[in-house]
Design a protein around this motif. Structure first.
Motif, mmCIF file in Angstrom:
data_model
loop_
_atom_site.group_PDB
_atom_site.id
_atom_site.type_symbol
_atom_site.label_atom_id
_atom_site.label_comp_id
_atom_site.label_asym_id
_atom_site.label_seq_id
_atom_site.Cartn_x
_atom_site.Cartn_y
_atom_site.Cartn_z
ATOM 1 N N ARG A 61 0.821 -1.198 0.086
ATOM 2 C CA ARG A 61 -0.062 -0.022 0.094
ATOM 3 C C ARG A 61 0.677 1.193 -0.140
ATOM 4 O O ARG A 61 1.839 1.474 0.776
ATOM 5 N N SER A 62 0.273 2.428 -0.472
ATOM 6 C CA SER A 62 0.843 3.646 -0.393
ATOM 7 C C SER A 62 -0.217 4.660 -0.408
ATOM 8 O O SER A 62 -1.094 4.588 -0.989
ATOM 9 N N ALA A 63 0.048 5.758 0.341
ATOM 10 C CA ALA A 63 -0.960 6.711 0.411
ATOM 11 C C ALA A 63 -0.329 8.009 -0.212
ATOM 12 O O ALA A 63 -0.495 9.188 -0.097
ATOM 13 N N ASP A 64 0.722 7.942 -1.185
ATOM 14 C CA ASP A 64 1.463 8.863 -1.610
ATOM 15 C C ASP A 64 0.392 9.701 -2.655
ATOM 16 O O ASP A 64 -0.524 9.109 -3.356
ATOM 17 N N VAL A 65 0.671 10.998 -2.695
ATOM 18 C CA VAL A 65 -0.228 11.763 -3.598
ATOM 19 C C VAL A 65 0.922 12.633 -4.496
ATOM 20 O O VAL A 65 1.998 13.288 -3.793
ATOM 21 N N ALA A 66 0.359 12.887 -5.772
ATOM 22 C CA ALA A 66 1.483 13.729 -6.519
ATOM 23 C C ALA A 66 0.717 15.291 -6.518
ATOM 24 O O ALA A 66 -0.388 15.415 -6.662
ATOM 25 N N LEU A 67 1.596 16.359 -6.405
ATOM 26 C CA LEU A 67 0.987 17.685 -6.510
ATOM 27 C C LEU A 67 2.019 18.359 -7.291
ATOM 28 O O LEU A 67 3.202 18.772 -6.662
ATOM 29 N N TRP A 68 1.663 18.851 -8.422
ATOM 30 C CA TRP A 68 2.551 19.679 -9.362
ATOM 31 C C TRP A 68 3.885 19.140 -9.535
ATOM 32 O O TRP A 68 4.853 19.785 -9.347
ATOM 33 N N GLY A 69 3.852 17.706 -9.805
ATOM 34 C CA GLY A 69 5.079 16.964 -10.196
ATOM 35 C C GLY A 69 5.973 16.621 -8.679
ATOM 36 O O GLY A 69 6.967 15.985 -9.112
ATOM 37 N N ARG A 70 5.397 16.724 -7.667
ATOM 38 C CA ARG A 70 6.022 16.400 -6.417
ATOM 39 C C ARG A 70 5.199 15.475 -5.750
ATOM 40 O O ARG A 70 3.816 15.663 -5.653
ATOM 41 N N SER A 71 5.886 14.460 -5.167
ATOM 42 C CA SER A 71 5.337 13.428 -4.471
ATOM 43 C C SER A 71 5.326 13.633 -3.002
ATOM 44 O O SER A 71 6.365 14.040 -2.544
ATOM 45 N N HIS A 72 4.149 13.532 -2.262
ATOM 46 C CA HIS A 72 3.986 13.757 -0.831
ATOM 47 C C HIS A 72 3.458 12.211 -0.390
ATOM 48 O O HIS A 72 2.658 11.833 -0.724
ATOM 49 N N PRO A 73 4.050 11.921 0.902
ATOM 50 C CA PRO A 73 3.703 10.544 1.292
ATOM 51 C C PRO A 73 2.221 10.453 2.040
ATOM 52 O O PRO A 73 1.676 9.363 2.149
ATOM 53 N N LEU A 74 1.561 11.676 2.055
ATOM 54 C CA LEU A 74 0.195 11.649 2.632
ATOM 55 C C LEU A 74 -0.635 12.678 1.864
ATOM 56 O O LEU A 74 -0.027 13.732 1.631
ATOM 57 N N PRO A 75 -1.896 12.472 1.681
ATOM 58 C CA PRO A 75 -2.740 13.691 1.022
ATOM 59 C C PRO A 75 -2.949 14.797 2.002
ATOM 60 O O PRO A 75 -4.178 15.089 2.246
ATOM 61 N N VAL A 76 -2.151 14.964 3.025
ATOM 62 C CA VAL A 76 -2.324 15.985 4.127
ATOM 63 C C VAL A 76 -1.117 16.963 4.238
ATOM 64 O O VAL A 76 -0.277 16.906 3.868
ATOM 65 N N GLY A 77 -1.827 18.213 4.648
ATOM 66 C CA GLY A 77 -1.050 19.532 4.914
ATOM 67 C C GLY A 77 -1.367 20.118 6.365
ATOM 68 O O GLY A 77 -2.425 19.634 6.775
ATOM 69 N N ILE A 78 -0.560 21.115 6.488
ATOM 70 C CA ILE A 78 -1.053 22.079 7.838
ATOM 71 C C ILE A 78 -1.370 23.245 7.305
ATOM 72 O O ILE A 78 -0.822 24.244 6.597
ATOM 73 N N ALA A 79 -2.598 23.659 7.795
ATOM 74 C CA ALA A 79 -3.373 24.836 7.374
ATOM 75 C C ALA A 79 -2.693 26.012 7.960
ATOM 76 O O ALA A 79 -2.257 25.850 9.066
ATOM 77 N N PRO A 80 -2.750 27.140 7.530
ATOM 78 C CA PRO A 80 -2.172 28.489 8.045
ATOM 79 C C PRO A 80 -3.008 28.725 9.407
ATOM 80 O O PRO A 80 -4.371 28.901 9.075
ATOM 81 N N MET A 81 -2.214 29.169 10.423
ATOM 82 C CA MET A 81 -2.695 29.879 11.506
ATOM 83 C C MET A 81 -2.106 30.757 12.028
ATOM 84 O O MET A 81 -0.956 30.711 12.496
ATOM 85 N N GLY A 82 -2.823 31.808 12.461
ATOM 86 C CA GLY A 82 -2.020 33.178 12.772
ATOM 87 C C GLY A 82 -1.914 33.276 14.443
ATOM 88 O O GLY A 82 -2.543 32.455 14.869
ATOM 89 N N ILE A 83 -0.998 33.928 14.602
ATOM 90 C CA ILE A 83 -0.755 34.346 16.191
ATOM 91 C C ILE A 83 -0.286 32.848 16.734
ATOM 92 O O ILE A 83 -0.644 32.820 18.070
ATOM 93 N N ALA A 84 0.390 32.029 16.048
ATOM 94 C CA ALA A 84 0.554 30.862 16.779
ATOM 95 C C ALA A 84 1.533 30.889 17.813
ATOM 96 O O ALA A 84 1.721 30.072 19.170
#
Ligand SMILES: Cc1cc2nc3c(=O)[nH]c(=O)nc-3n(C[C@H](O)[C@H](O)[C@H](O)COP(=O)(O)O)c2cc1C
Length: 386
Positions: A61-84
């Motif tokens: 199995r693999s949860a890899d995802v391609a975005l703009w020619g780059r591969s990421h191991p998961l379809p997940v990212g971190i949303a922008p959050m102000g005043i962290a």
């Protein structure tokens, strides 16, 4: 710090609730007005069920995802959050470095507290989210700064033309710009780990945090109103500015806060690189549709392959997989990763990402899919009446 007893992202919320002053926790956790959209973002996941398939050899199995020619191991990212920086000293850096180590995108908020140049140095490839005023002269100066720092991906938030009505902040005495008052002082004293580990440490290391990345220069302290006003000109922002940005910005350009299919279609027409379906985590227009519900219509409104991403209420691998089955390329997670940063810094965020990875991998297998592209809409059913 050992994280073995943090078994799900919700465990970080429980720990952060104890550690952070009520006003700071409330600022992160809260939504606008009656918080209908905040709740509905979560409730939507229960209105859709999986239909798994068996006997499909999911051993490789693999949860890899391609975005703009780059591969990421998961379809997940971190949303922008102000005043962290209110939650942890240099929380922006902890989030950026954890995402970078995991090979996932992190979107640095324009309202962040660590200079974007330092973030790009330590976590190259970090995306930048702009709260742009409708004034191309000022936008041009910000773009120059972003380019000098080698920023490649620019995200323009379009759901914040005016500030949302966050009554919970007002009730707890939390304001932007931040102002200390007796109730906040008491709140801080009752949370000594935060008082010493965040408040005192931040003041000792660099003084009051600043609006580091809102404009072309390192801005004023978060206790002060920026010279141009905090939100001045945001209500002037229009599609003309987005067309101007497209002509001017050579990197990837996305819109965040897209909820209407016609706006997604306009983003395609202007040759943008993607959209993020978002209602700002229920913090702007209360009563706006849940993002899981908005997603399929937006996927249908753009050509196949155009990256549609989403955020809002994602807490489990299963939630992420539902959005993927509806056609989302990437899912961004906000609050839980802020809680992980508050509780455990970079190591906490890495553990939280590891939990999501485990859940996505396991559930992909249980769905009978070896890869994300096998997970299609026919694996979902609406559950009427819930
Ligand atoms: C504390 C906090 C600060 C946020 N600041 C920003 C911001 O500066 N820019 C932005 O586009 N969205 C901001 N958001 C919205 C998030 O990017 C995202 O849309 C939302 O949090 C996703 O929902 P979730 O927290 O339920 O995962 C913020 C959200 C939170 C909780």
């Amino acid at each position: 710090m050992a994280f073995s007893h943090f078994l799900s992202l919700d465990d970080f919320e429980t720990a952060a609730r104890r550690r952070l002053p009520r006003a700071v926790f409330g600022f992160v956790a809260g939504g606008a007005e009656a918080e209908h959209s905040l709740r509905d973002n979560r409730a939507a996941f229960a209105r859709v069920g999986f239909v798994p398939r068996g006997l499909r050899d999911v051993s490789r199995r693999s949860a890899d995802v391609a975005l703009w020619g780059r591969s990421h191991p998961l379809p997940v990212g971190i949303a922008p959050m102000g005043i962290a920086g209110m939650c942890r000293h240099e929380a922006d850096l902890a989030l950026a470095q954890a995402a970078h180590a995991a090979g996932l995108p992190f979107i640095l908020s324009g309202s962040s507290n660590v200079p974007l140049e330092r973030i790009q140095q330590l976590a190259p490839g970090t995306w930048y989210q702009g709260y742009f005023p409708g004034d191309t002269a000022r936008m041009e100066r910000i773009l120059q700064r972003l380019q000098a720092a080698r920023t490649e991906v620019l995200v323009v938030t379009i759901d914040t033309c005016v500030a949302g009505n966050r009554e919970n902040n007002a009730r707890r005495g939390f304001t932007v710009p931040f102002a200390l008052n007796p109730s906040l002082m008491l709140d801080g004293l009752l949370h000594p780990r935060w008082l010493l580990g965040v408040f005192a440490r931040t003041l000792y290391r660099g003084g009051v945090p600043r609006w580091c990345n809102l404009y072309e220069e390192i801005g004023c302290r978060i206790t002060e109103e920026p010279a141009h006003g905090f939100r001045t000109g945001r209500d002037l922002l229009s599609w003309e500015h987005i067309a101007w940005l497209r002509a001017r910005w050579p990197g990837r350009l996305l819109l965040k806060g897209v909820m209407h299919p016609a706006d997604a279609a306009e983003a395609v027409r202007l040759q943008l690189d993607g959209v993020i379906v978002s209602n700002h985590g229920g913090r702007q227009l209360d009563g706006s549709l849940s993002t899981l519900q908005a997603l399929p219509e937006i996927v249908a409104a753009v050509p196949e392959g155009f990256p549609v991403m989403v955020d809002g209420g994602f807490r489990r691998g299963a939630d992420v997989l539902k959005a993927v089955a509806f056609g989302a390329r990437m899912v961004f997670v906000g609050r839980p990763l802020m809680y992980a940063a508050a509780v455990g810094g970079q190591a906490g965020v890495r553990h939280a990402i590891g939990l999501l990875h485990g859940e996505i991998d396991r559930n992909l297998a249980l769905l009978g899919c070896a890869r994300l592209d096998e997970l299609t809409r026919d694996r979902l059913r609406a559950i009427p009446g819930i």
